[in-house]
Design a protein around this motif. Structure first.
Motif, PDB file in Angstrom:
ATOM      1  N   ALA A  28     102.982  -0.607 -81.356  1.00 46.25           N
ATOM      2  CA  ALA A  28     101.308  -0.285 -81.665  1.00 46.25           C
ATOM      3  C   ALA A  28     100.449  -0.122 -80.842  1.00 46.25           C
ATOM      4  O   ALA A  28     100.332   0.875 -80.594  1.00 46.25           O
ATOM      5  CB  ALA A  28     101.043  -2.095 -81.328  1.00 46.25           C
ATOM      6  N   GLU A  30      97.358  -0.115 -80.360  1.00 48.20           N
ATOM      7  CA  GLU A  30      97.221  -1.011 -79.030  1.00 48.20           C
ATOM      8  C   GLU A  30      97.969  -1.087 -77.485  1.00 48.20           C
ATOM      9  O   GLU A  30      97.701  -1.450 -76.661  1.00 48.20           O
ATOM     10  CB  GLU A  30      96.750  -3.070 -79.369  1.00 48.20           C
ATOM     11  CG  GLU A  30      95.854  -2.931 -80.870  1.00 48.20           C
ATOM     12  CD  GLU A  30      96.576  -2.761 -81.978  1.00 48.20           C
ATOM     13  OE1 GLU A  30      97.723  -3.260 -81.794  1.00 48.20           O
ATOM     14  OE2 GLU A  30      95.549  -3.209 -82.718  1.00 48.20           O
ATOM     15  N   ALA A  35     107.879  -8.742 -80.066  1.00 52.11           N
ATOM     16  CA  ALA A  35     107.610  -9.922 -80.356  1.00 52.11           C
ATOM     17  C   ALA A  35     109.968 -10.350 -80.587  1.00 52.11           C
ATOM     18  O   ALA A  35     110.832  -9.960 -80.572  1.00 52.11           O
ATOM     19  CB  ALA A  35     107.439  -9.873 -82.696  1.00 52.11           C
ATOM     20  N   HIS A  39     107.079 -16.758 -81.834  1.00 55.40           N
ATOM     21  CA  HIS A  39     105.820 -15.531 -81.651  1.00 55.40           C
ATOM     22  C   HIS A  39     104.459 -15.801 -82.592  1.00 55.40           C
ATOM     23  O   HIS A  39     105.099 -16.077 -84.093  1.00 55.40           O
ATOM     24  CB  HIS A  39     106.209 -14.001 -82.243  1.00 55.40           C
ATOM     25  CG  HIS A  39     105.077 -13.151 -81.760  1.00 55.40           C
ATOM     26  ND1 HIS A  39     103.423 -12.651 -82.069  1.00 55.40           N
ATOM     27  CD2 HIS A  39     105.886 -12.278 -80.365  1.00 55.40           C
ATOM     28  CE1 HIS A  39     102.829 -12.082 -80.885  1.00 55.40           C
ATOM     29  NE2 HIS A  39     103.687 -11.660 -80.357  1.00 55.40           N
ATOM     30  N   ALA A  40     103.405 -15.301 -81.499  1.00 54.85           N
ATOM     31  CA  ALA A  40     102.763 -16.001 -83.580  1.00 54.85           C
ATOM     32  C   ALA A  40     102.339 -15.018 -84.231  1.00 54.85           C
ATOM     33  O   ALA A  40     102.762 -13.915 -83.762  1.00 54.85           O
ATOM     34  CB  ALA A  40     100.928 -15.739 -82.214  1.00 54.85           C
ATOM     35  N   PRO A  41     102.000 -15.764 -85.533  1.00 57.70           N
ATOM     36  CA  PRO A  41     101.680 -14.571 -86.064  1.00 57.70           C
ATOM     37  C   PRO A  41     100.571 -13.571 -86.113  1.00 57.70           C
ATOM     38  O   PRO A  41      99.621 -14.372 -85.695  1.00 57.70           O
ATOM     39  CB  PRO A  41     100.867 -15.960 -87.699  1.00 57.70           C
ATOM     40  CG  PRO A  41     101.520 -16.678 -86.987  1.00 57.70           C
ATOM     41  CD  PRO A  41     101.645 -16.925 -85.714  1.00 57.70           C
ATOM     42  N   MET A  42     101.217 -12.233 -86.561  1.00 55.89           N
ATOM     43  CA  MET A  42      99.671 -11.529 -86.152  1.00 55.89           C
ATOM     44  C   MET A  42     100.069  -9.772 -86.889  1.00 55.89           C
ATOM     45  O   MET A  42     101.157  -9.852 -87.712  1.00 55.89           O
ATOM     46  CB  MET A  42      99.377 -11.094 -84.753  1.00 55.89           C
ATOM     47  CG  MET A  42     101.329 -10.531 -84.261  1.00 55.89           C
ATOM     48  SD  MET A  42     100.826  -9.322 -82.816  1.00 55.89           S
ATOM     49  CE  MET A  42     100.042  -7.744 -82.959  1.00 55.89           C
ATOM     50  N   ILE A  43      99.433  -9.643 -87.607  1.00 55.48           N
ATOM     51  CA  ILE A  43      99.559  -7.671 -87.914  1.00 55.48           C
ATOM     52  C   ILE A  43      99.259  -6.628 -86.971  1.00 55.48           C
ATOM     53  O   ILE A  43      98.301  -6.734 -86.552  1.00 55.48           O
ATOM     54  CB  ILE A  43      99.130  -7.902 -89.374  1.00 55.48           C
ATOM     55  CG1 ILE A  43      99.638  -8.841 -90.818  1.00 55.48           C
ATOM     56  CG2 ILE A  43      99.414  -6.297 -90.015  1.00 55.48           C
ATOM     57  CD1 ILE A  43      98.925  -9.440 -91.993  1.00 55.48           C
ATOM     58  N   THR A  44     100.222  -5.996 -86.724  1.00 56.10           N
ATOM     59  CA  THR A  44      99.582  -4.810 -86.081  1.00 56.10           C
ATOM     60  C   THR A  44      99.725  -3.959 -86.880  1.00 56.10           C
ATOM     61  O   THR A  44     100.804  -3.217 -87.823  1.00 56.10           O
ATOM     62  CB  THR A  44     100.070  -4.805 -84.910  1.00 56.10           C
ATOM     63  OG1 THR A  44      99.246  -3.929 -83.567  1.00 56.10           O
ATOM     64  CG2 THR A  44     101.587  -5.123 -85.173  1.00 56.10           C
ATOM     65  N   ASP A  72     104.327  -6.840 -89.904  1.00 53.30           N
ATOM     66  CA  ASP A  72     104.222  -7.840 -90.450  1.00 53.30           C
ATOM     67  C   ASP A  72     105.052  -9.227 -89.243  1.00 53.30           C
ATOM     68  O   ASP A  72     105.792  -9.344 -89.166  1.00 53.30           O
ATOM     69  CB  ASP A  72     104.098  -8.381 -91.012  1.00 53.30           C
ATOM     70  CG  ASP A  72     103.817  -9.672 -92.044  1.00 53.30           C
ATOM     71  OD1 ASP A  72     102.965 -10.546 -90.782  1.00 53.30           O
ATOM     72  OD2 ASP A  72     103.606 -10.379 -92.649  1.00 53.30           O
ATOM     73  N   ALA A  74     105.372 -12.488 -88.256  1.00 50.13           N
ATOM     74  CA  ALA A  74     105.323 -14.777 -89.069  1.00 50.13           C
ATOM     75  C   ALA A  74     106.462 -15.493 -88.103  1.00 50.13           C
ATOM     76  O   ALA A  74     106.972 -15.040 -89.285  1.00 50.13           O
ATOM     77  CB  ALA A  74     105.021 -14.250 -90.034  1.00 50.13           C
TER      78      ALA A  74
END
Length: 138
Positions: A28, A30, A35, A39-44, A72, A74
């Motif tokens: 990523a 960052e 993942a 895992h908590a939902p997120m987009i990077t 993504d 999810a």
């Protein structure tokens, strides 16, 4: 046995993977992340680097070079939409040097555009490509 999640890797040219995995190591922008199931939902966004699959069942490849894109995450699925992606086994010095040359040309163009151009982002792209080369080719 660790919980599984569905992993899909797609580039504009083709679908490279669709397998059940225990985890996905993602380059990523960052920083590197992993993942896993639930895992908590997120987009990077992705930076150039190596995407690794942990515990992939029946996967022909477990590592892919990506030049950028999005991931993504999810819960039970991770979908990666890559700008360009190749199995690490297909990445040669010539291939990655071509990516680096393209990044350097983009940097030169950005510098020529003046102080308001995206020169810093283009310089980071060159740096990330060179770092990925070291990871893959040693």
């Amino acid at each position: 046995m660790a919980a599984k999640l569905q992993f899909d890797l797609v580039s504009p040219e083709r679908r490279l993977a669709s397998v059940a995995v225990e985890g996905v190591q993602i380059p990523a922008t960052e920083g590197d992340m992993t993942a896993m199931a639930d895992h908590a939902p997120m987009i990077t966004t992705l930076r150039p680097g190596v995407l690794r699959l942990d515990g992939a069942e029946g996967a022909a490849e477990t590592a892919y070079f990506v030049t950028g894109g999005f991931a993504d995450v999810a819960g039970p699925t991770v979908t990666v939409l890559a700008e360009q992606a190749l199995p690490v086994s297909e990445v040669t010095a010539e291939v990655i040097d071509g990516f680096i040359a393209e990044a350097r040309a983009a940097h030169e163009k950005a510098v020529a555009a003046g102080p308001d151009g995206p020169a810093d982002a283009a310089a980071k792209l060159v740096s990330d490509m060179e770092a990925a080369r070291g990871l893959i080719l040693g």
